[in-house]
Design a protein around this motif. Structure first.
Motif, PDB file in Angstrom:
ATOM      1  N   TYR A  61       0.847  -1.200   0.000  1.00  0.00           N
ATOM      2  CA  TYR A  61       0.000   0.000   0.000  1.00  0.00           C
ATOM      3  C   TYR A  61       0.883   1.251   0.000  1.00  0.00           C
ATOM      4  O   TYR A  61       2.067   1.195   0.310  1.00  0.00           O
ATOM      5  CB  TYR A  61      -0.938   0.013   1.201  1.00  0.00           C
ATOM      6  N   ARG A  62       0.285   2.376  -0.359  1.00  0.00           N
ATOM      7  CA  ARG A  62       1.016   3.645  -0.397  1.00  0.00           C
ATOM      8  C   ARG A  62       0.357   4.635   0.562  1.00  0.00           C
ATOM      9  O   ARG A  62      -0.863   4.586   0.787  1.00  0.00           O
ATOM     10  CB  ARG A  62       1.008   4.239  -1.816  1.00  0.00           C
ATOM     11  N   VAL A  63       1.163   5.525   1.102  1.00  0.00           N
ATOM     12  CA  VAL A  63       0.660   6.525   2.043  1.00  0.00           C
ATOM     13  C   VAL A  63       1.076   7.917   1.574  1.00  0.00           C
ATOM     14  O   VAL A  63       1.953   8.064   0.719  1.00  0.00           O
ATOM     15  CB  VAL A  63       1.199   6.280   3.475  1.00  0.00           C
ATOM     16  N   ALA A  64       0.462   8.926   2.166  1.00  0.00           N
ATOM     17  CA  ALA A  64       0.876  10.317   1.987  1.00  0.00           C
ATOM     18  C   ALA A  64       0.621  11.037   3.302  1.00  0.00           C
ATOM     19  O   ALA A  64      -0.147  10.556   4.149  1.00  0.00           O
ATOM     20  CB  ALA A  64       0.112  10.985   0.846  1.00  0.00           C
ATOM     21  N   SER A  65       1.275  12.176   3.477  1.00  0.00           N
ATOM     22  CA  SER A  65       1.189  12.909   4.744  1.00  0.00           C
ATOM     23  C   SER A  65       0.608  14.297   4.539  1.00  0.00           C
ATOM     24  O   SER A  65       0.812  14.912   3.489  1.00  0.00           O
ATOM     25  CB  SER A  65       2.581  13.024   5.376  1.00  0.00           C
ATOM     26  N   LYS A  78      -6.263   6.972  -4.858  1.00  0.00           N
ATOM     27  CA  LYS A  78      -6.443   5.521  -4.820  1.00  0.00           C
ATOM     28  C   LYS A  78      -5.908   4.855  -6.089  1.00  0.00           C
ATOM     29  O   LYS A  78      -5.318   3.777  -6.038  1.00  0.00           O
ATOM     30  CB  LYS A  78      -7.925   5.188  -4.646  1.00  0.00           C
ATOM     31  N   LYS A  79      -6.110   5.514  -7.222  1.00  0.00           N
ATOM     32  CA  LYS A  79      -5.633   4.964  -8.493  1.00  0.00           C
ATOM     33  C   LYS A  79      -4.107   4.821  -8.490  1.00  0.00           C
ATOM     34  O   LYS A  79      -3.554   3.898  -9.091  1.00  0.00           O
ATOM     35  CB  LYS A  79      -6.077   5.870  -9.641  1.00  0.00           C
ATOM     36  N   MET A  80      -3.441   5.717  -7.778  1.00  0.00           N
ATOM     37  CA  MET A  80      -1.981   5.668  -7.683  1.00  0.00           C
ATOM     38  C   MET A  80      -1.509   4.692  -6.607  1.00  0.00           C
ATOM     39  O   MET A  80      -0.307   4.545  -6.390  1.00  0.00           O
ATOM     40  CB  MET A  80      -1.438   7.078  -7.396  1.00  0.00           C
ATOM     41  N   GLY A  81      -2.454   4.055  -5.935  1.00  0.00           N
ATOM     42  CA  GLY A  81      -2.087   3.075  -4.912  1.00  0.00           C
ATOM     43  C   GLY A  81      -2.233   3.573  -3.495  1.00  0.00           C
ATOM     44  O   GLY A  81      -1.954   2.846  -2.536  1.00  0.00           O
ATOM     45  N   GLY A  82      -2.667   4.823  -3.330  1.00  0.00           N
ATOM     46  CA  GLY A  82      -2.790   5.394  -1.998  1.00  0.00           C
ATOM     47  C   GLY A  82      -3.934   4.792  -1.204  1.00  0.00           C
ATOM     48  O   GLY A  82      -5.058   4.699  -1.710  1.00  0.00           O
ATOM     49  N   ARG A  83      -3.645   4.371   0.025  1.00  0.00           N
ATOM     50  CA  ARG A  83      -4.699   3.789   0.873  1.00  0.00           C
ATOM     51  C   ARG A  83      -4.822   4.521   2.212  1.00  0.00           C
ATOM     52  O   ARG A  83      -5.889   4.500   2.815  1.00  0.00           O
ATOM     53  CB  ARG A  83      -4.423   2.306   1.120  1.00  0.00           C
ATOM     54  N   TYR A  84      -3.722   5.131   2.676  1.00  0.00           N
ATOM     55  CA  TYR A  84      -3.749   5.782   3.988  1.00  0.00           C
ATOM     56  C   TYR A  84      -3.153   7.188   3.902  1.00  0.00           C
ATOM     57  O   TYR A  84      -2.213   7.431   3.123  1.00  0.00           O
ATOM     58  CB  TYR A  84      -2.965   4.970   5.017  1.00  0.00           C
ATOM     59  N   ILE A  85      -3.694   8.068   4.715  1.00  0.00           N
ATOM     60  CA  ILE A  85      -3.144   9.412   4.863  1.00  0.00           C
ATOM     61  C   ILE A  85      -2.781   9.614   6.330  1.00  0.00           C
ATOM     62  O   ILE A  85      -3.600   9.348   7.227  1.00  0.00           O
ATOM     63  CB  ILE A  85      -4.145  10.489   4.394  1.00  0.00           C
ATOM     64  N   PHE A  86      -1.550  10.058   6.555  1.00  0.00           N
ATOM     65  CA  PHE A  86      -1.090  10.419   7.889  1.00  0.00           C
ATOM     66  C   PHE A  86      -1.290  11.932   8.038  1.00  0.00           C
ATOM     67  O   PHE A  86      -0.539  12.718   7.469  1.00  0.00           O
ATOM     68  CB  PHE A  86       0.390  10.089   8.084  1.00  0.00           C
ATOM     69  N   SER A  87      -2.300  12.319   8.766  1.00  0.00           N
ATOM     70  CA  SER A  87      -2.595  13.745   8.919  1.00  0.00           C
ATOM     71  C   SER A  87      -2.220  14.214  10.315  1.00  0.00           C
ATOM     72  O   SER A  87      -2.531  13.537  11.313  1.00  0.00           O
ATOM     73  CB  SER A  87      -4.075  14.019   8.655  1.00  0.00           C
ATOM     74  N   ALA A 107       6.830  14.238  18.285  1.00  0.00           N
ATOM     75  CA  ALA A 107       6.411  15.645  18.222  1.00  0.00           C
ATOM     76  C   ALA A 107       5.026  15.773  17.597  1.00  0.00           C
ATOM     77  O   ALA A 107       4.437  16.848  17.620  1.00  0.00           O
ATOM     78  CB  ALA A 107       7.421  16.451  17.411  1.00  0.00           C
ATOM     79  N   TRP A 108       4.510  14.670  17.040  1.00  0.00           N
ATOM     80  CA  TRP A 108       3.284  14.751  16.251  1.00  0.00           C
ATOM     81  C   TRP A 108       2.167  13.901  16.858  1.00  0.00           C
ATOM     82  O   TRP A 108       2.415  12.903  17.550  1.00  0.00           O
ATOM     83  CB  TRP A 108       3.532  14.265  14.812  1.00  0.00           C
ATOM     84  N   LYS A 109       0.950  14.256  16.553  1.00  0.00           N
ATOM     85  CA  LYS A 109      -0.213  13.392  16.745  1.00  0.00           C
ATOM     86  C   LYS A 109      -0.681  13.029  15.338  1.00  0.00           C
ATOM     87  O   LYS A 109      -0.876  13.909  14.494  1.00  0.00           O
ATOM     88  CB  LYS A 109      -1.325  14.118  17.503  1.00  0.00           C
ATOM     89  N   ILE A 110      -0.820  11.739  15.086  1.00  0.00           N
ATOM     90  CA  ILE A 110      -1.172  11.299  13.740  1.00  0.00           C
ATOM     91  C   ILE A 110      -2.601  10.770  13.704  1.00  0.00           C
ATOM     92  O   ILE A 110      -2.962   9.839  14.443  1.00  0.00           O
ATOM     93  CB  ILE A 110      -0.206  10.200  13.233  1.00  0.00           C
ATOM     94  N   TYR A 111      -3.386  11.403  12.848  1.00  0.00           N
ATOM     95  CA  TYR A 111      -4.747  10.945  12.566  1.00  0.00           C
ATOM     96  C   TYR A 111      -4.661  10.073  11.318  1.00  0.00           C
ATOM     97  O   TYR A 111      -4.337  10.569  10.229  1.00  0.00           O
ATOM     98  CB  TYR A 111      -5.675  12.135  12.334  1.00  0.00           C
ATOM     99  N   LEU A 112      -4.901   8.780  11.511  1.00  0.00           N
ATOM    100  CA  LEU A 112      -4.767   7.829  10.409  1.00  0.00           C
ATOM    101  C   LEU A 112      -6.094   7.717   9.658  1.00  0.00           C
ATOM    102  O   LEU A 112      -7.102   7.266  10.212  1.00  0.00           O
ATOM    103  CB  LEU A 112      -4.336   6.457  10.941  1.00  0.00           C
ATOM    104  N   TYR A 113      -6.079   8.145   8.403  1.00  0.00           N
ATOM    105  CA  TYR A 113      -7.263   8.080   7.546  1.00  0.00           C
ATOM    106  C   TYR A 113      -7.070   7.018   6.464  1.00  0.00           C
ATOM    107  O   TYR A 113      -5.987   6.890   5.886  1.00  0.00           O
ATOM    108  CB  TYR A 113      -7.529   9.432   6.883  1.00  0.00           C
ATOM    109  N   LYS A 114      -8.159   6.297   6.223  1.00  0.00           N
ATOM    110  CA  LYS A 114      -8.161   5.275   5.178  1.00  0.00           C
ATOM    111  C   LYS A 114      -9.133   5.693   4.083  1.00  0.00           C
ATOM    112  O   LYS A 114     -10.197   6.249   4.357  1.00  0.00           O
ATOM    113  CB  LYS A 114      -8.577   3.925   5.764  1.00  0.00           C
ATOM    114  N   THR A 115      -8.750   5.427   2.838  1.00  0.00           N
ATOM    115  CA  THR A 115      -9.633   5.785   1.718  1.00  0.00           C
ATOM    116  C   THR A 115     -10.827   4.838   1.667  1.00  0.00           C
ATOM    117  O   THR A 115     -10.720   3.640   1.954  1.00  0.00           O
ATOM    118  CB  THR A 115      -8.879   5.721   0.377  1.00  0.00           C
TER     119      THR A 115
END
Length: 558
Positions: free
Chosen positions: A424-428, A516-525, A549-557
């Motif tokens: 899977y692929r992610v982005a931030s 999603k077409k590019m393989g993205g399934r999760y976003i680290f916000s 230092a961060w709080k990560i909200y994990l979002y799924k497509t």
């Protein structure tokens, strides 16, 4: 070069002890140390880690790095395997490698400037304090860490070239010219240094000093060594025809008066990649010295100082006016001017400023005992000032290395997702993609200035509506694109949102179909997304840790 007196040895030992104290926080605190984020933690340190585990350290010139931008990032974008810094990070933990790199760079910078002054610019035992003091100050400048010896090694290279030019070069000088390319970059300093040496050789010949073939051979020799070491860069620049992100880099944007303003800013304050911290003490000493030269008509006696003083001004003018909008017709006609940053001739300035500083202090010292004391105080005060620019002091408000990369928390995220990372692929959003990359995630976003232009255009579709709402970010992405990030109109160019932030992302408009077409399934916000459902995103978990230092909200497509 040999140590000729006990006094000289004592001064050198003292200087090395100062450097050791300066570097001690890196070795004592390790991951709890504070270091530079910009073009360091947010990029290079993660790149070394990614390269080391990619299996492509010695990959062919057409190899790619699978972990980044869907395997479309060229292996060549991560530099040569013949660079020592790459191996430091491959063999040692991150902060051990960082500390060793800092130590190596600063020690070589010290001896390079010291030998240059002692042999060529400020010879004589009577100037020992100024030689050592200036060399130590030069070695303590807050240089760009991944630049290595690209600028800090220039005095050592100049010492070797001038010695060869004078007919006294031997194996030591050629050893220097051979080894420096293994810990320096041609595009981050030595292209500009070597072309300056070529111009120096040419002016020697035109002024009737003879066509010094040994000097010319030495310049060619070091150039060839660099080309062998940097073969990946040469291949990418000259032999790859596929359009890349640099093809849309557009720099001639400043009107005349803004270029003039940038000239003064660069001259007075310097540049983030070649910080010299010269404003407070070096400039007054230099201006006083040039006033003495002018008043006493010492132009001939002090022609080297006058040359360096003038060259420093010219380099700032060159840097600022490289971005002048009047260049646009020429750049549009000769495209290579846009793909290679010729403004970097100003990377010569650290060597020029500190060598000029030493000569300025000599001029002051020759004006009498009182002036000599003032000259020494200038050197001492500059050293004290540089001590205050230690990373552990100036980056106190930034996250530590441990807090920045948040390894423990991202391990929890990996375990929560419970899938092989390569599937899977992610982005931030609101944090640098380098953090996810450092922790082994496969990212669609990245910070690289050399990747396929087709990928940039495809990625742009994800953030197209957000770019349309923010002109500043739109120009930043379209006219450069080195940061291929999930930009939002609300956050703009802010991508270090700490866990104590109370903000929410509102009215976000992403094209998650393309994601999603590019393989993205999760976003680290780094922030909660109020209209997540509208963007076809589902909040699945929130991660927080004392060591992050961060709080990560994990979002799924969806």
């Amino acid at each position: 070069m040999c140590i000729e007196t006990k006094k000289e040895l004592k001064f050198i030992i003292f200087a090395l002890l100062v450097i050791a104290v300066y570097l001690s926080p890196l070795f004592i605190l390790q991951e709890n140390a504070h270091i530079r984020v910009h073009d360091n933690l947010d990029s290079n340190l993660a790149w070394y880690k990614v390269l080391a585990r990619s299996g492509e350290m010695f990959g062919p010139v057409n190899a790619t790095i699978p972990q980044i931008i869907n395997g479309q990032l060229s292996r060549n974008a991560f530099g040569t395997e013949y660079s020592i810094i790459v191996w430091l990070y491959a063999l040692f933990p991150t902060m051990t490698a960082y500390g060793l790199s800092q130590a190596l760079t600063r020690i070589v910078a010290f001896f390079g400037m010291y030998w240059l002054l002692k042999r060529h610019f400020l010879p004589g035992e009577k100037w020992l304090f100024l030689q050592i003091g200036t060399a130590l100050a030069f070695a303590l400048t807050p240089f760009w860490p991944s630049g290595m010896l690209s600028t800090m090694g220039m005095p050592l290279a100049l010492w070797a070239f001038l010695t060869i030019r004078n007919g006294k070069g031997g194996w030591k000088e050629y050893l220097v010219l051979t080894l420096l390319p293994l810990y320096a970059s041609i595009v981050l300093g030595f292209f500009f240094f070597l072309t300056a040496m070529g111009f120096f050789w040419l002016t020697d010949g035109l002024r009737g000093k003879g066509w010094n073939l040994r000097f010319l051979a030495a310049i060619i020799y070091m150039t060839v060594i660099f080309m062998c070491v940097e073969y990946r860069l040469i291949f990418s620049f000259l032999l790859i025809d596929e359009p890349n992100s640099r093809d849309e880099y557009y720099f001639p944007i400043l009107p005349f008066w803004r270029s003039v303003r940038l000239t003064f800013k660069n001259y007075l304050l310097g540049h983030t990649h070649v910080m010299t911290v010269h404003t407070l003490f070096i400039l007054p000493a230099t201006f006083t010295a040039i006033w003495i030269v002018f008043r006493k008509k010492l132009w001939k006696q002090e022609r080297l100082f006058v040359f360096l003083f003038s060259l420093n001004i010219v380099l700032s003018i060159w840097y600022a006016f490289w971005f002048y909008e009047g260049w646009a017709p020429i750049v549009e006609r000769f495209h290579f001017l846009a793909t290679f940053n010729f403004a970097r001739y100003h990377f010569l300035r650290p060597m020029v400023i500190y060598a000029g500083f030493a000569l300025a202090l000599k001029i002051l010292s020759l004006q009498g005992k009182g002036w000599a004391r003032k000259a020494k105080w200038y050197a001492v005060l500059q050293l004290l000032l540089l001590g205050l620019f230690n990373d552990e002091i100036i980056y106190q408000e930034k996250p530590t290395v441990k807090e920045f990369y948040a390894v423990e928390m991202f391990r929890e995220i990996e375990e929560y997702i419970a899938l092989p990372k390569e599937e899977y692929r992610v982005a931030s959003i609101g944090i640098h993609p380098a953090i996810a990359q450092y922790n082994g995630f496969y990212t669609l976003d990245s910070y690289n200035n050399f990747y396929p232009l087709t990928y940039k255009h495809q990625f742009r579709k994800i953030i197209e509506k957000e770019l349309a709402k923010n002109k500043k970010v739109r120009k930043y992405f379209d006219k450069w694109g080195g940061r291929c990030y999930i930009f939002t109109a609300q956050l703009g160019k802010h991508y270090m949102i700490k866990k104590d932030s109370k903000r929410h992302l509102k009215n976000l408009e992403l094209n998650t179909d393309v994601f999603k077409k590019m393989g993205g399934r999760y976003i680290f916000s780094a922030l909660p997304i109020d209209n997540a459902k509208k963007n076809r995103l589902l909040l699945v978990h929130v991660f927080e840790s004392k060591s992050s230092a961060w709080k990560i909200y994990l979002y799924k497509t969806l």
